[in-house]
Design an enzyme around this catalytic site. Structure first.
Site, PDB file in Angstrom:
ATOM      1  N   HIS A  98     -30.463 -18.747 -24.702  1.00 24.39           N
ATOM      2  CA  HIS A  98     -30.741 -17.393 -23.962  1.00 24.39           C
ATOM      3  C   HIS A  98     -31.233 -17.702 -22.789  1.00 24.39           C
ATOM      4  CE1 HIS A  98     -31.796 -13.376 -26.347  1.00 24.39           C
ATOM      5  NE2 HIS A  98     -31.416 -13.173 -25.252  1.00 24.39           N
ATOM      6  N   GLU A 138     -35.099 -16.842 -32.407  1.00 25.85           N
ATOM      7  CA  GLU A 138     -36.185 -17.172 -31.304  1.00 25.85           C
ATOM      8  C   GLU A 138     -36.924 -17.720 -31.260  1.00 25.85           C
ATOM      9  OE1 GLU A 138     -33.589 -15.798 -28.456  1.00 25.85           O
ATOM     10  OE2 GLU A 138     -31.685 -16.318 -28.905  1.00 25.85           O
TER      11      GLU A 138
END
Length: 530
Positions: free
Chosen positions: A281, A263
């Site tokens: 997220h 990420e």
């Protein structure tokens, strides 16, 4: 002079006001965390640092933080804080472990609905002026089997929501007791059973060595054809490349992911596949959750800076400054005892019984108990701390009992921890010597004197000649140097144990070679935070 706190990420105005109302000199610079050079320049001026996830509190930042006493993370994850370095410098690191549980659980449920009814793709198609009603045939949730991997705080909420949706909920969690499963209204199962039965699988475990790729290529192949997989917990729990292949060949009918192995996720094997829902997220991204954790961290930091009270600290026991001077080594011992049993226990824990003898019985038993429980729970949930661990244990139906007694033996004091599982009882005792170092002094009722090291290996065997030689030769041939070697036995030719303190991680090959000799009932590598 009033303590000074820097807020380097976005926190609500209400949280800023809490600091002001408590008499804290607060400096609110919500974009400063993105400028590491500027943060490095100014951090030495502050007593406290309040952050979210954008600010990276590195070793370099901590080295420059000459006055910093506390770091408060509004949220649960502290991957952006170098906790060992903060600990070495005496800086407390706090988080807010319970502020976003409901929000994250609700996101997982929302993702399950989205993938069941292909809502994102249907929405995009309709926005494009198409009317592809027959293309987006979904499935009902009612009557389907929901497999929950990890039934802790967030997973437990997902379980109850699944039951409320009239789903059949099965849960896999090594620490889930029968009583807690009954309270949640779920069936406790092993992972293999869950994989075979679940129509939907949702993950709610931390990322550890044990849980990494828990849905591996092999485990994905064991799942029911047409399963849908949801991950709103941590990236790395699922082999994303293997899942992509299973989606393409039709074995997996859909997936919904909020977290990814890397990420921010700019590229991923799951992207642009049909019936795969992806979000960036967003598990904790609701206004309520963000407000809750912001207010909580402001209160906690203010309490510590003004009164010395410690809540939700990841690297410090919840004790007074006076107690900490005496209790420090004992708290470390308690954590080691719990961690030993946690690493040795694979089945659900029903009860934790702790005996405090002599000097230990006169201390803050709440802090020592919390340290034991935290040590046990950290094996499967690294995010727990001394405050949250007992709460989590209670929610999982684990009974915790303590007993104290006057000095009863050669030691001025000791702690003995016994864990009761569905299959057995396991116990370990330890003390603190005059040098301030913790020692293991009894395992399974067998006396010994073992120094605690970061890397250790524990074995059990029948007391016969050649065991020492086998251990030394096998470890030596695998490049493992033995720093300390401790033996104990119940009687001649009876049950025997060995606890070795070694310099490095014990390779899996060495463990397998020791098991292959047939001389050992158990061979277990251990790791301690010393």
């Amino acid at each position: 002079m009033a303590p000074r706190v820097l807020i380097s990420d976005k926190l609500s105005d209400a949280a800023v006001q809490i600091f002001k109302d408590r008499g804290i000199d607060v400096d609110f610079q919500p974009d400063l965390g993105k400028d590491k050079d500027k943060l490095l320049e100014v951090i030495g001026q502050y007593d406290g640092l309040a952050i979210r996830s954008a600010t990276k509190v590195t070793e370099k930042i901590i080295a420059a933080a000459d006055n910093l006493k506390v770091i408060g993370r509004a949220g649960i994850g502290v991957d952006n804080v170098d906790i060992p370095e903060a600990s070495r410098k005496g800086i407390i690191v706090m988080n807010t472990p319970f502020g976003n549980m409901i929000t994250t659980a609700e996101h997982a449920i929302a993702m399950m609905f989205a993938v069941a009814r292909q809502i994102p793709e249907a929405s995009a198609s309709t926005h494009a002026g198409k009317w592809e009603k027959s293309k987006f045939m979904g499935v009902e949730l009612t009557g389907k089997t929901l497999g929950v991997i990890g039934a802790g705080n967030i997973g437990g909420i997902v379980c109850t929501r699944g039951v409320g949706l009239r789903m059949k909920v099965v849960a896999y969690d090594p620490f889930l007791s029968d009583d807690r499963a009954a309270e949640l209204g779920v069936e406790k199962v092993e992972l293999e059973d869950l994989l075979k039965r679940a129509d939907f699988i949702t993950l709610h475990v931390p990322l550890t060595d044990q849980t990494k790729n828990i849905l591996s290529k092999e485990n994905i192949a064991k799942t029911k054809k047409g399963v849908r997989i949801i991950n709103c917990a941590r990236g790395g729990l699922v082999d994303e490349a293997a899942l992509a292949e299973a989606l393409k060949d039709g074995h997996v009918a859909g997936a919904a992911f909020d977290v990814f192995a890397e990420e921010p996720a700019k590229e991923n094997p799951l992207f642009n596949l049909p019936n795969v829902v992806c979000t960036p997220h967003l598990g904790a991204a609701t206004s309520e959750a963000q407000e809750n954790v912001a207010l909580q961290v402001a209160e906690q930091m203010s309490d510590y800076l003004l009164t010395g009270a410690v809540q939700n600290a990841l690297n410090m026991p919840s004790v007074t400054a006076e107690e900490a001077k005496v209790m420090g080594p004992w708290i470390k011992l308690a954590g080691h005892l719990g961690n030993f049993i946690g690493q040795m226990t694979d089945e659900p824990i029903k009860a934790i019984n702790i005996l405090f003898d002599g000097q230990a019985s006169e201390m803050n038993l709440s802090a020592l108990t919390s340290s034991v429980v935290s040590g046990i729970m950290k094996v499967t949930n690294p995010d727990v701390n001394m405050v949250s661990a007992p709460v989590i244990a209670k929610e999982r139906g684990v009974r915790i009992s303590t007993t104290k007694q006057d000095q009863s033996g050669a030691f001025e004091g000791y702690i003995k921890v016994t864990v009761v599982t569905t299959q057995r009882e396991r116990s370990i005792g330890g003390t603190v010597f005059s040098d301030g170092k913790p020692r293991f002094i009894q395992i399974k009722g067998i006396n010994l004197d073992a120094e605690v090291g970061r890397h250790m290996i524990y074995t059990t065997n029948t007391d016969l000649p050649g065991i020492i030689g086998t251990l030394g030769t096998t470890l030596g041939s695998n490049g493992v140097n033995i720093a300390n070697f401790t033996l104990g036995r119940s009687a001649e030719k009876g049950e025997a144990i060995a606890l070795l303190y070694v310099d490095d991680v014990v390779p899996a090959k060495a463990v397998e070679e020791l098991k292959a000799t047939g001389k050992f009932q158990q061979v277990r590598p251990l790791v301690f935070d010393v």
